[in-house]
Structures are given as structure tokens and as C-alpha cells.
Design a protein around this motif. Structure first.
Motif, PDB file in Angstrom:
ATOM      1  N   LYS A 137       0.866  -1.389  -0.086  1.00  0.00           N
ATOM      2  CA  LYS A 137       0.024  -0.067  -0.068  1.00  0.00           C
ATOM      3  C   LYS A 137       0.831   1.356  -0.129  1.00  0.00           C
ATOM      4  O   LYS A 137       1.763   1.284   0.770  1.00  0.00           O
ATOM      5  N   TYR A 138       0.411   2.074  -0.744  1.00  0.00           N
ATOM      6  CA  TYR A 138       0.695   3.497  -0.740  1.00  0.00           C
ATOM      7  C   TYR A 138      -0.046   4.184   0.192  1.00  0.00           C
ATOM      8  O   TYR A 138      -1.217   4.401   0.050  1.00  0.00           O
ATOM      9  N   TRP A 139       0.427   4.585   1.418  1.00  0.00           N
ATOM     10  CA  TRP A 139      -0.169   5.538   2.531  1.00  0.00           C
ATOM     11  C   TRP A 139       0.899   6.498   2.921  1.00  0.00           C
ATOM     12  O   TRP A 139       1.636   6.190   3.970  1.00  0.00           O
ATOM     13  N   GLY A 140       0.945   7.538   2.544  1.00  0.00           N
ATOM     14  CA  GLY A 140       2.042   8.802   2.888  1.00  0.00           C
ATOM     15  C   GLY A 140       2.679   9.359   1.750  1.00  0.00           C
ATOM     16  O   GLY A 140       3.143   8.425   0.963  1.00  0.00           O
ATOM     17  N   LYS A 141       2.681  10.690   1.688  1.00  0.00           N
ATOM     18  CA  LYS A 141       3.020  11.159   0.497  1.00  0.00           C
ATOM     19  C   LYS A 141       3.679  12.588   0.598  1.00  0.00           C
ATOM     20  O   LYS A 141       3.723  13.141   1.914  1.00  0.00           O
ATOM     21  N   HIS A 142       4.734  12.969  -0.253  1.00  0.00           N
ATOM     22  CA  HIS A 142       5.062  14.369  -0.066  1.00  0.00           C
ATOM     23  C   HIS A 142       5.054  15.141  -1.473  1.00  0.00           C
ATOM     24  O   HIS A 142       4.821  14.563  -2.427  1.00  0.00           O
ATOM     25  N   GLY A 183      -2.517  13.536 -10.692  1.00  0.00           N
ATOM     26  CA  GLY A 183      -3.947  13.686 -10.501  1.00  0.00           C
ATOM     27  C   GLY A 183      -4.171  12.966  -9.176  1.00  0.00           C
ATOM     28  O   GLY A 183      -5.142  13.204  -8.284  1.00  0.00           O
ATOM     29  N   SER A 184      -3.732  11.625  -8.942  1.00  0.00           N
ATOM     30  CA  SER A 184      -4.064  10.991  -7.968  1.00  0.00           C
ATOM     31  C   SER A 184      -2.942   9.925  -7.761  1.00  0.00           C
ATOM     32  O   SER A 184      -2.694   9.140  -8.944  1.00  0.00           O
ATOM     33  N   GLY A 185      -2.090   9.613  -6.843  1.00  0.00           N
ATOM     34  CA  GLY A 185      -0.973   8.815  -6.592  1.00  0.00           C
ATOM     35  C   GLY A 185      -1.288   7.545  -7.303  1.00  0.00           C
ATOM     36  O   GLY A 185      -0.651   6.993  -8.100  1.00  0.00           O
TER      37      GLY A 185
HETATM   38  C1  DP6 Z   1      -5.241   2.897   0.196  1.00  0.00           C
HETATM   39  O1  DP6 Z   1      -4.030   7.416  -4.668  1.00  0.00           O
HETATM   40  O2  DP6 Z   1      -6.385   7.654  -3.719  1.00  0.00           O
HETATM   41  O3  DP6 Z   1      -5.627   2.815  -1.855  1.00  0.00           O
HETATM   42  O4  DP6 Z   1      -2.801  10.245  -4.248  1.00  0.00           O
HETATM   43  O5  DP6 Z   1      -4.304  11.540  -2.495  1.00  0.00           O
HETATM   44  O6  DP6 Z   1      -5.337  10.742  -4.804  1.00  0.00           O
HETATM   45  P1  DP6 Z   1      -4.126  10.556  -3.492  1.00  0.00           P
HETATM   46  O7  DP6 Z   1      -4.367   9.105  -2.810  1.00  0.00           O
HETATM   47  P2  DP6 Z   1      -4.857   7.643  -3.342  1.00  0.00           P
HETATM   48  O8  DP6 Z   1      -4.307   6.822  -2.269  1.00  0.00           O
HETATM   49  C2  DP6 Z   1      -4.369   5.541  -2.479  1.00  0.00           C
HETATM   50  C3  DP6 Z   1      -4.503   4.777  -1.023  1.00  0.00           C
HETATM   51  C4  DP6 Z   1      -4.721   3.205  -1.139  1.00  0.00           C
HETATM   52  C5  DP6 Z   1      -3.567   2.417  -1.072  1.00  0.00           C
HETATM   53  C6  DP6 Z   1      -2.919   2.484  -2.612  1.00  0.00           C
HETATM   54  O9  DP6 Z   1      -3.670   2.370  -3.760  1.00  0.00           O
HETATM   55  O10 DP6 Z   1      -1.713   2.293  -2.657  1.00  0.00           O
END
Ligand code: DP6
Length: 356
Positions: free
Chosen positions: A30-35, A160-162
């Protein structure tokens, strides 16, 4: 590739129309945390889905006004409420596509999945729109190579969205610099590559719709709560290590190890939410009921069924294609009662975005 290599030149406008379909994706790491500017604190890895997707058509008309001008339609209906989100997307990307100021855009978008299903459409919609933009850039600059085309589409989608960065390539996509893949980058996602074990090429994902309402805390708010979070630094290290461990597991097709890491990641993500300040819970009682049922089923049958979660209450059930029959009857008989209106969606790993 550096950020500066994605800056295009200006070009004379042409009439053009482009349609792309981009899939949704479900993260295993999971991606959770960004800069800033939308760069991940750790690398992530996802299955690209097949049926859950967004189709976007952009009609580009010459219009030299020196400002970004667009109209947005969702399933044929004008949606001025979406303008703010798109404006901030264009604010982030216009430096890289300076030719855009010569156009008026008519953007038509539709999702294959029900609107109020709790399935996030930002990843697939940002990816589809970015591909349409790159399609026109390719017409303006025919020398663009295929690798650059997809890297830049992912780069724009990321802004637009990570997680949208990972909605370009299938069947498995990695985003964020990591030591498992030399070509990996924080700027855009790259495909897992040919070493992926064949069991994952048609892996199944059934999405159990536990709560179809909109989320109480958005992903963007959740990411920002990782700033100053007492466990954040260790979480980023854990995710990095989990990704390093998962890559060889997915090459070998070692399903027991796969299940262990995927579930660990899902629960670690939600543990970050539980321990944020302010704290929040996105799981529902039925989310937990399903998790316990999955564990019992796996113990009794030895079928390699596991779950993952995104930032919501819905549960993604992951399993090999060869186990479809048993898993489908288990879902129907024992899990559908935990879903809102007994609703769930069958999906599977897919090959990535396509031009229509
Ligand atoms: C829990 O990509 O929706 O799905 O970058 O702010 O648009 P933003 O967030 P987003 O975050 C996804 C979070 C997740 C984990 C993941 O998809 O890696």
C-alpha cells in the motif's frame, strides 16, 4: 527519467479526438503517506483490474485563449462539480504540456462499475484522461517513443491521484523507487515485467461491497495524517521490506507467502488509520466478519483465498482462477449476507489500459 524530461514544447493546435479505457487497480503493497509533488513515501505494488474501468473520450478543439478551458461530462451529463478537482489536476500538469493552452477540451467519462459502490474511480479516471492527453501529444510530436508515452501518461496520472500512476500497465504495476527493479521510479509506475509467475496473470478479485457510501475520511486526508504519525517512519520501512519480499514470491508463485504478506499489508494500512491523530476506522463490523470467515474457509479447505482492503470497508477477495467454483459458492452462501444489498463484483487481473 527526470521530471524535466517530461516537459513538452509548444505546438500549433490541431482538431483531435481520443478515447482510452483505463482500469482500476488494487494495491497489494500500500501507498499511504506522500510528499509534494505527489511523491510516495514508500514504493507500492498493485494488481491491475480488468472489468472495473473508466472510459474517457476527449475532444480537443483549437482555442488559443491562453487558459485551460474544458467541460466535463459523466455518463453524458455535464458535471460542473468535478471542475475544481480537474482544475487542480491541470494546474499540476500544464508545465509538462504547454501546448494545452491552445485547446478547449470536451471530456466525456464513464465508469463500468456502479457509481455508488465505494470503488474509487480517481485512479482509473485520471489514468484514462492522461492517456488521452498523451495521445494528442503523440500526434503533435510523432517522434515520441512508446516507453516515453506510457511513462509520461503514468507521470501525469500520478499528479492527479497517486495510485492512478499504477492504472496504466497490467497485470502488476510498481510505483516508487525500489531495489527490486532498476527502472523503478517515484515519478511514474512501471510494469512488473515478464518474470511474474503465470498464476497471477488471471488471478481473481471479487469485490465485496460492504459499504457503498462515500468514505468518511478521504485518501488524501488519510495520507496527510501520516505527517507526524508516531509509527510513520517504521511503516514506510515495513512497506519497503514487504515489497522486496513480495517480488520474488510473485515470481515463484509461492501462494502461502503471498497470502501472508498481502493480508499483513491490508491490516497494517488500517492500523495506520486506527493510530492516526485524529484516529478513524474505515472498516465496518461486516468487514471483520468477512475476514474471519475467509480465515476459517482457508483453514478448512486449504484453498489459497486471501483478502485485501483499500481505504474503505469493502473487501477484495483474491484467489487463483482454478479455485473459482469453490470460492464463488462460498461467497454466495456465506459472505453475500455481509454485503450491502448482497452485492459483490467479479473482477480479475487485467492487461492494462487500452485505446478504444
Ligand atoms: C489505500 O491514490 O487515492 O488505496 O494520491 O491523494 O489521490 P491520492 O490518494 P490515493 O491513495 C490510495 C490509497 C490506497 C493504497 C494504494 O492504492 O496504494
Amino acid at each position: 527519467m527526470e521530471t524535466s524530461s517530461f516537459i513538452a514544447s509548444k505546438a500549433s493546435p490541431i482538431n483531435y479526438s481520443s478515447t482510452w479505457e483505463a482500469p482500476s487497480n488494487i494495491a497489494l503493497i500500500k501507498y499511504w503517506g506522500k510528499h509534494e509533488p505527489q511523491l510516495p513515501k514508500n514504493s507500492s505494488l498493485s494488481f491491475t483490474l480488468s472489468s472495473s474501468k473508466t472510459k474517457t473520450k476527449v475532444i480537443f478543439k483549437p482555442h488559443p485563449k491562453n487558459e485551460i478551458d474544458f467541460e466535463f461530462y459523466f455518463h453524458g451529463i455535464p458535471k460542473p462539480d468535478f471542475k475544481a478537482k480537474l482544475n487542480s489536476f491541470f494546474d499540476r500538469i500544464h508545465t509538462f504540456i504547454p501546448w494545452i493552452f491552445n485547446y478547449r477540451l470536451e471530456i466525456h467519462s464513464e465508469n463500468s462499475f456502479p457509481h455508488s459502490s465505494g470503488i474509487a474511480s480517481s485512479a482509473s479516471s485520471m489514468a484514462a484522461l492522461s492517456l488521452c492527453i498523451m495521445d494528442l501529444e503523440q500526434q503533435l510530436f510523432p517522434e515520441i517513443k512508446q516507453a516515453y508515452f506510457f511513462n509520461k501518461a503514468s507521470f501525469l496520472a500520478r499528479l492527479g491521484s497517486g495510485s492512478a500512476a499504477r492504472s496504466i500497465h497490467g497485470p502488476v504495476s510498481l510505483w516508487g523507487k525500489n531495489k527490486e527493479r532498476k527502472k523503478s521510479s517515484d515519478l511514474y509506475a512501471t510494469p512488473f515485467g515478464p518474470s511474474l509467475n503465470s498464476v497471477f496473470h488471471d488471478y481473481q478479485d471479487t469485490i465485496l461491497l460492504v459499504d457503498k457510501g462515500s468514505k468518511k475520511v478521504s485518501s488524501t486526508q488519510g495520507h496527510s495524517l501520516m505527517h507526524g504519525h508516531p509509527f510513520a517512519e517504521n511503516r514506510f520501512i515495513q512497506a519497503t521490506n514487504n515489497l522486496s519480499a513480495l517480488v520474488p514470491i510473485m515470481e515463484a508463485g509461492a501462494l502461502d507467502d503471498f497470502i501472508h504478506l498481502v493480508e499483513l499489508e491490508a491490516l497494517s494500512l488500517h492500523a495506520m488509520m486506527l493510530t492516526s491523530n485524529p484516529y478513524f476506522i474505515l472498516m465496518q463490523p461486516n468487514t471483520l466478519a468477512i475476514i474471519h470467515k475467509v480465515w476459517e474457509f482457508r483453514k478448512e479447505t486449504s484453498v489459497p483465498l486471501c483478502f485485501t482492503l483499500d481505504a474503505g470497508a469493502n473487501v477484495h477477495l483474491l484467489y487463483p482462477k482454478q479455485n473459482i467454483e469453490l470460492v464463488h459458492s462460498f461467497i454466495k452462501q456465506e459472505l453475500s449476507c455481509f454485503c450491502q444489498n448482497r452485492q459483490y463484483l467479479f473482477d480479475a487481473v487485467g492487461t492494462g489500459a487500452k485505446k478504444v
